[in-house]
Design an enzyme around this catalytic site. Structure first.
Site, mmCIF file in Angstrom:
data_model
loop_
_atom_site.group_PDB
_atom_site.id
_atom_site.type_symbol
_atom_site.label_atom_id
_atom_site.label_comp_id
_atom_site.label_asym_id
_atom_site.label_seq_id
_atom_site.Cartn_x
_atom_site.Cartn_y
_atom_site.Cartn_z
ATOM 1 N N ASP A 202 54.144 71.621 -2.885
ATOM 2 C CA ASP A 202 55.468 72.130 -2.514
ATOM 3 C C ASP A 202 56.193 72.689 -3.729
ATOM 4 O OD1 ASP A 202 55.777 69.575 -3.716
ATOM 5 O OD2 ASP A 202 57.714 69.313 -2.752
ATOM 6 N N GLU A 205 56.453 70.548 -6.645
ATOM 7 C CA GLU A 205 55.169 70.321 -7.319
ATOM 8 C C GLU A 205 54.646 68.907 -7.165
ATOM 9 O OE1 GLU A 205 56.648 71.749 -11.434
ATOM 10 O OE2 GLU A 205 55.166 73.238 -10.845
HETATM 11 C C1 NOJ Z 1 57.356 67.954 -13.003
HETATM 12 C C2 NOJ Z 1 57.675 68.707 -11.758
HETATM 13 O O1 NOJ Z 1 57.990 69.995 -12.052
HETATM 14 C C3 NOJ Z 1 58.766 68.001 -11.020
HETATM 15 O O2 NOJ Z 1 59.158 68.708 -9.891
HETATM 16 C C4 NOJ Z 1 58.258 66.688 -10.630
HETATM 17 O O3 NOJ Z 1 59.233 65.969 -9.935
HETATM 18 C C5 NOJ Z 1 57.789 65.926 -11.849
HETATM 19 N N1 NOJ Z 1 56.879 66.691 -12.634
HETATM 20 C C6 NOJ Z 1 57.153 64.640 -11.427
HETATM 21 O O4 NOJ Z 1 55.982 64.893 -10.688
HETATM 22 C C1 NOJ Z 2 60.685 71.173 -11.560
HETATM 23 C C2 NOJ Z 2 60.972 71.730 -10.225
HETATM 24 O O1 NOJ Z 2 60.736 70.738 -9.265
HETATM 25 C C3 NOJ Z 2 60.146 72.937 -9.936
HETATM 26 O O2 NOJ Z 2 60.577 73.503 -8.703
HETATM 27 C C4 NOJ Z 2 60.275 73.947 -11.038
HETATM 28 O O3 NOJ Z 2 59.411 75.021 -10.795
HETATM 29 C C5 NOJ Z 2 59.989 73.336 -12.379
HETATM 30 N N1 NOJ Z 2 60.737 72.124 -12.588
HETATM 31 C C6 NOJ Z 2 60.337 74.289 -13.524
HETATM 32 O O4 NOJ Z 2 61.714 74.531 -13.537
#
Ligand code: NOJ
Ligand code: NOJ
Length: 478
Positions: A202, A205
């Site tokens: 999603d 991520e």
């Molecule tokens: C980094 C991801 O971009 C973020 O969305 C996520 O919550 C954390 N890792 C933990 O999985």
């Molecule tokens: C975490 C977020 O959950 C994700 O949507 C995003 O792409 C990355 N950070 C980078 O900003």
């Protein structure tokens, strides 16, 4: 988002900060913060010496957390304000400069499409080093929303280039109906054709499965590519994209859960944290990132979306301690209630984010714009809660009809701007007062910023929200 209105009189204006002695009014502050936000994006995009020209770092933060990567999704969303300025500026120097920046982004993205990486088919790889090398560590792969979003947000750029007679550019770099798999958009969408029906991670991520957000941006990208194909003289090709969009739309219907009165974010989850609430701001991001300006399925004025927005607001109001302080404007909004990512660590406690709080602002404004195209609205058990929150005296009930022009209708339309403004003001409350800087998150207890500093998506979200507001206040701009 279609306009950067009244903001750009040339680069000199963008790069001058407005100093004034009196406290600015809310509209004045919005103007100041618009300039700061755009300026921050320009800085992130143009200043670092250690990145490829077209790379868009998600944030300059290289440690705790390291967000110094080109994320395909974030970059697409950050491109949008550049495209908006390109379309609307009357200043030739600004237009030229932005054209070159966008061109660099297009070239860089085309290189990434062909860079071998750990995602089969390559195009669904979520992030790259800012020098264009493939990221080779474990990550949530694939993420098939990114390429669709990249195409979607470049469609207005392509359309405008056609207006300017630059067909050759469009055909060589973006999309060529005689060779539909070539060009950046062709490459993105032929990948998406193959990939959309399969599980993806999603936009957060974290979860592998079927996701409403990913399907929504994929569907809209196909519909927009149909428009572009028609425009370029190939309606038969356009029909094939339309058919693809219809298939995706059928899949989307399953995400509406009538018993819960909400659109759920994920179905058939195979991996990742479980979300008992099945509430996620991703659904609202889907509605605003794909809105067409008309009423219709999955648009901001769809009762199913309105109901989901209302439930999200209620959940986050109850969840975050900073939302219990009633001397603060509006409500700070997070990703989803069960979130445990604190901006650095995953097994912690989640917080409100700027981009999600601003998404609810944009949502209220977009809903207002959508209602303005309608003659009446029927109050239902799905929209009653959210719409009531916009009323300042008149009580609404299920079965009531509000007709264009009557006092309660006007009260509702005005109220939706007020609701949106409260979210914008709330985001403003947690920014750096002096500089207007925004990170990723807002601490749920203290209200101080957390997570990646200068997150470019936060600035893009601010611009997208206030430019939607501007279209309400200046109808001549629509
Ligand atoms: C980094 C991801 O971009 C973020 O969305 C996520 O919550 C954390 N890792 C933990 O999985
Ligand atoms: C975490 C977020 O959950 C994700 O949507 C995003 O792409 C990355 N950070 C980078 O900003």
């Amino acid at each position: 988002m279609r306009g950067a209105f009244g903001l750009f009189f040339g680069l000199s204006v963008i790069f001058t900060s407005s100093a004034s002695f009196a406290e600015p009014t809310f509209p004045e502050w919005i103007k100041i913060q618009e300039k700061r936000s755009f300026r921050s994006l320009v800085d992130i995009y143009t200043k670092p010496a250690d990145k490829s020209k077209g790379a868009v770092p998600a944030s300059p933060s290289k440690k705790d957390p390291n967000y110094y990567f080109h994320w395909v999704r974030d970059a697409a969303l950050v491109t949008e304000p550049f495209v908006a300025v390109f379309l609307n500026t009357k200043d030739e120097t600004t237009k030229q400069a932005i054209f070159h920046w966008l061109h660099d982004y297009v070239e860089f993205s085309r290189e990434l499409q062909g860079t071998p990486n750990k995602t089969p088919g390559f195009v669904g790889e979520p992030k790259f080093y800012v020098d264009g090398r493939a990221f080779d560590e474990p990550w949530g792969r694939p993420q098939t929303d990114g390429p669709a979003l990249r195409t979607l947000k470049l469609i207005p750029f392509a359309m405008h280039l056609l207006d300017l007679g630059k067909d050759e550019y469009v055909r060589s770099f973006l999309f060529d109906p005689t060779s539909p798999g070539s060009g950046l958009m062709g490459g993105d969408m032929s990948y998406v054709s193959e990939a959309w029906a399969f599980p993806t991670f999603d936009l957060w991520e974290e979860v592998l499965g079927d996701h409403f957000y990913s399907l929504a941006v994929q569907r809209r990208a196909f519909l927009e590519l149909q428009r572009l194909s028609n425009r370029m003289g190939d309606p038969a090709l356009g029909k094939t994209y339309e058919a693809e969009a219809h298939k995706i739309e059928e899949r989307m219907s399953a995400f509406w859960k009538a018993d819960l009165k909400r659109i759920v974010p994920t179905l058939r989850a195979q991996w990742g944290p479980a979300k008992a609430s099945q509430l996620d701001t991703a659904v609202i991001l889907a509605a605003i990132h794909t809105r067409s300006g008309k009423a219709g399925a999955w648009e901001p004025s769809d009762d199913r979306v309105i109901s989901t927005a209302h439930q999200l607001i209620k959940a986050f109001r109850a969840l975050y301690p900073i939302n219990q302080q009633y001397d603060r404007p509006g409500i700070a909004i997070g990703r989803y209630p069960e979130d445990t990512y604190d901006g650095v660590r995953t097994n912690s406690v989640g917080n409100p984010w700027f981009l999600t709080t601003l998404a609810l602002a944009e949502y209220s404004y977009a809903l207002r714009l959508s209602l303005e195209t309608q003659e009446k609205i029927l109050i239902s058990d799905l929209n009653l809660g959210f719409l009531s929150s916009a009323m300042s005296g008149t009580e609404l009930w299920v079965g009531m009809t509000l007709e264009k022009g009557e006092p309660a209708w006007n009260e509702l339309l005005k109220g939706l701007v007020r609701v949106g403004d409260a979210f914008v003001a709330r985001a403003g409350f947690h920014m750096n007062r002096e500089t207007g800087a925004m990170s990723e998150q807002i601490d749920r207890h203290t209200g101080f910023m957390r997570g990646a500093e200068d997150l470019s998506w936060s600035y893009a979200a601010f611009l997208s929200a206030v430019w939607t507001r501007e279209r309400i206040l200046r109808p001549s701009l629509r």
